[in-house]
Design an enzyme around this catalytic site. Sequence first.
Site, PDB file in Angstrom:
ATOM      1  N   HIS A   1      37.052  36.638  48.624  1.00 31.02           N
ATOM      2  CA  HIS A   1      36.975  36.431  47.173  1.00 31.02           C
ATOM      3  C   HIS A   1      36.492  37.729  46.527  1.00 31.02           C
ATOM      4  O   HIS A   1      37.182  38.736  46.571  1.00 31.02           O
ATOM      5  CB  HIS A   1      36.062  35.244  46.876  1.00 31.02           C
ATOM      6  CG  HIS A   1      36.135  34.724  45.467  1.00 31.02           C
ATOM      7  ND1 HIS A   1      37.153  35.040  44.595  1.00 31.02           N
ATOM      8  CD2 HIS A   1      35.301  33.903  44.762  1.00 31.02           C
ATOM      9  CE1 HIS A   1      36.953  34.434  43.438  1.00 31.02           C
ATOM     10  NE2 HIS A   1      35.830  33.750  43.508  1.00 31.02           N
TER      11      HIS A   1
ATOM     12  N   HIS B   1      48.214  37.550  46.424  1.00 27.50           N
ATOM     13  CA  HIS B   1      47.447  36.632  45.583  1.00 27.50           C
ATOM     14  C   HIS B   1      47.942  35.220  45.833  1.00 27.50           C
ATOM     15  O   HIS B   1      49.129  34.999  46.064  1.00 27.50           O
ATOM     16  CB  HIS B   1      47.599  37.001  44.103  1.00 27.50           C
ATOM     17  CG  HIS B   1      46.611  36.326  43.215  1.00 27.50           C
ATOM     18  ND1 HIS B   1      46.792  35.036  42.743  1.00 27.50           N
ATOM     19  CD2 HIS B   1      45.410  36.730  42.740  1.00 27.50           C
ATOM     20  CE1 HIS B   1      45.749  34.704  41.994  1.00 27.50           C
ATOM     21  NE2 HIS B   1      44.904  35.715  41.978  1.00 27.50           N
TER      22      HIS B   1
ATOM     23  N   SER C   1      34.488  30.894  43.181  1.00 29.61           N
ATOM     24  CA  SER C   1      33.298  31.029  42.328  1.00 29.61           C
ATOM     25  C   SER C   1      33.313  30.039  41.168  1.00 29.61           C
ATOM     26  O   SER C   1      32.279  29.436  40.846  1.00 29.61           O
ATOM     27  CB  SER C   1      33.172  32.462  41.804  1.00 29.61           C
ATOM     28  OG  SER C   1      34.328  32.858  41.103  1.00 29.61           O
TER      29      SER C   1
ATOM     30  N   ASP D   1      41.677  43.743  42.392  1.00 31.68           N
ATOM     31  CA  ASP D   1      40.771  44.503  43.251  1.00 31.68           C
ATOM     32  C   ASP D   1      41.361  45.830  43.709  1.00 31.68           C
ATOM     33  O   ASP D   1      40.637  46.728  44.126  1.00 31.68           O
ATOM     34  CB  ASP D   1      40.402  43.673  44.485  1.00 31.68           C
ATOM     35  CG  ASP D   1      39.687  42.390  44.132  1.00 31.68           C
ATOM     36  OD1 ASP D   1      38.763  42.453  43.299  1.00 31.68           O
ATOM     37  OD2 ASP D   1      40.046  41.324  44.664  1.00 31.68           O
TER      38      ASP D   1
ATOM     39  N   ARG E   1      45.828  42.420  35.323  1.00 26.69           N
ATOM     40  CA  ARG E   1      44.512  43.072  35.346  1.00 26.69           C
ATOM     41  C   ARG E   1      44.589  44.420  36.055  1.00 26.69           C
ATOM     42  O   ARG E   1      43.882  45.363  35.686  1.00 26.69           O
ATOM     43  CB  ARG E   1      43.486  42.149  36.013  1.00 26.69           C
ATOM     44  CG  ARG E   1      43.310  40.821  35.282  1.00 26.69           C
ATOM     45  CD  ARG E   1      42.448  39.849  36.059  1.00 26.69           C
ATOM     46  NE  ARG E   1      43.028  39.551  37.374  1.00 26.69           N
ATOM     47  CZ  ARG E   1      42.395  38.863  38.333  1.00 26.69           C
ATOM     48  NH1 ARG E   1      41.169  38.417  38.122  1.00 26.69           N
ATOM     49  NH2 ARG E   1      42.999  38.620  39.485  1.00 26.69           N
TER      50      ARG E   1
END
Length: 441
Positions: free
Chosen positions: A271, A318, A241, A373, A327
Amino acid sequence: MEEFKVKFKEQADKLGAEIKTMLQEHGNTVIGETTLAQIYQGMRGMTALVTETSLLDAQDGIRFKRRSIPELREQLPKAKGGSEPLPEALFYLMMIGEIPTEEDVENLSAILQRRSHVPTYVFDTMKALPKDTHPMTQFVVGVMALQAESVFAKRYAEGFSKKDYWEATLEDTLNLIARLPHIAAFVYRRKYKGGKAVQPDGMLDWAANFAHMLGYDNEEFKELMRLYMVIHADHEGGNVSAHATHLVGSALSDPYLSYAAGMNGLAGPLHGLANQEVIKWIFEMQKELNTEAPTAEQIGDYVKKTLSEGKVVPGYGHAVLRQTDPRFTAQMEFGKKHMSDDPLVNTVWRIYETVPGILQALGKVKNPWPNVDAHSGALLVHYGMKEYEYYTVLFAVSRSLGVLSSLCWDRALGMPLERPKSVTTAAVKRWLNKEVENLGD
């Protein structure tokens, strides 16, 4: 607004001068080597971009202007009575390079509020789509419809100096960031809530107002939106992105077109769509095991079954990180504070205790740890947002802060059109056979 512009221009001029001097002195310095495997396998690990807003470290995770996620949560200003950082404060940091004061953030919130009106024709354009259209498609169509409002496009058509590109880009950036929550909320209310819109509340900050327009006025959910918007905002420049936004922007496409391109990349399963896949996978596991609270042993068996079918465990692994994503940790801390007894959240934590060991045992997984995620969906479900197809739209609203501030930096620093060299496999074969001296021949 003028003070914000002046501060950004001062930072940009200072950095621009440093870059010019650096290129004059070290422009021919070789910074690394590229392998054939990297060329064929997604350019992983190739240092080929400069992004001023954030840097991803394999151990520490994402850093914004050298500040980690825990540091942001501690240092950035917060809403009155809140404990999570305000996204506007992070945008200020990425643009100006300094931790803003509460007054700085209040001024920026007010700027966004004044620019937040979305023309009716944008919603009319979105209404032309079938209601069952994927939320990301509806969202990007709304952004593209809004492109008619671009300040940069109008000024470029009229003809203006390159030295002013940054200012028109900043105008578009602020307008777009201000309006995106309205477009995103419209998608949610149209697709899942019978089309009944919730009017904005001008007294709320950017993320809280977004939560309100979605139809969630729970104060904890507003706090979650503030945290969510901060931790998803940017992830250096090489992810799809961010890179797509930069690439399209390098052709001097306006911020609306550039951002839309980036969000079409975010919608990909590899993504931003991954957060949708995580909660879908957990729901499927619960259904197959016929329990909302599977044991560690049951989870382990289901994970092994998933892997045996040639599938991946969504939310784990990742491309860069080699430890638990900070995160993920931030969201886990939020969960322990606000919903420690929630069965779904506890399932996420049980998966966290189970999956890394299984992946490590395979002996070929570089990063068996959870990414951002792996946790976000469970927090959203706790507050009633079970429509997991919509989660990537939340990601898209957040990611606007990073990719659009990066685009402002690109224009302020005069970054050129991006045009890397490509070769054919036939050319590679000739080079390997020493038929030609250079790979590009």
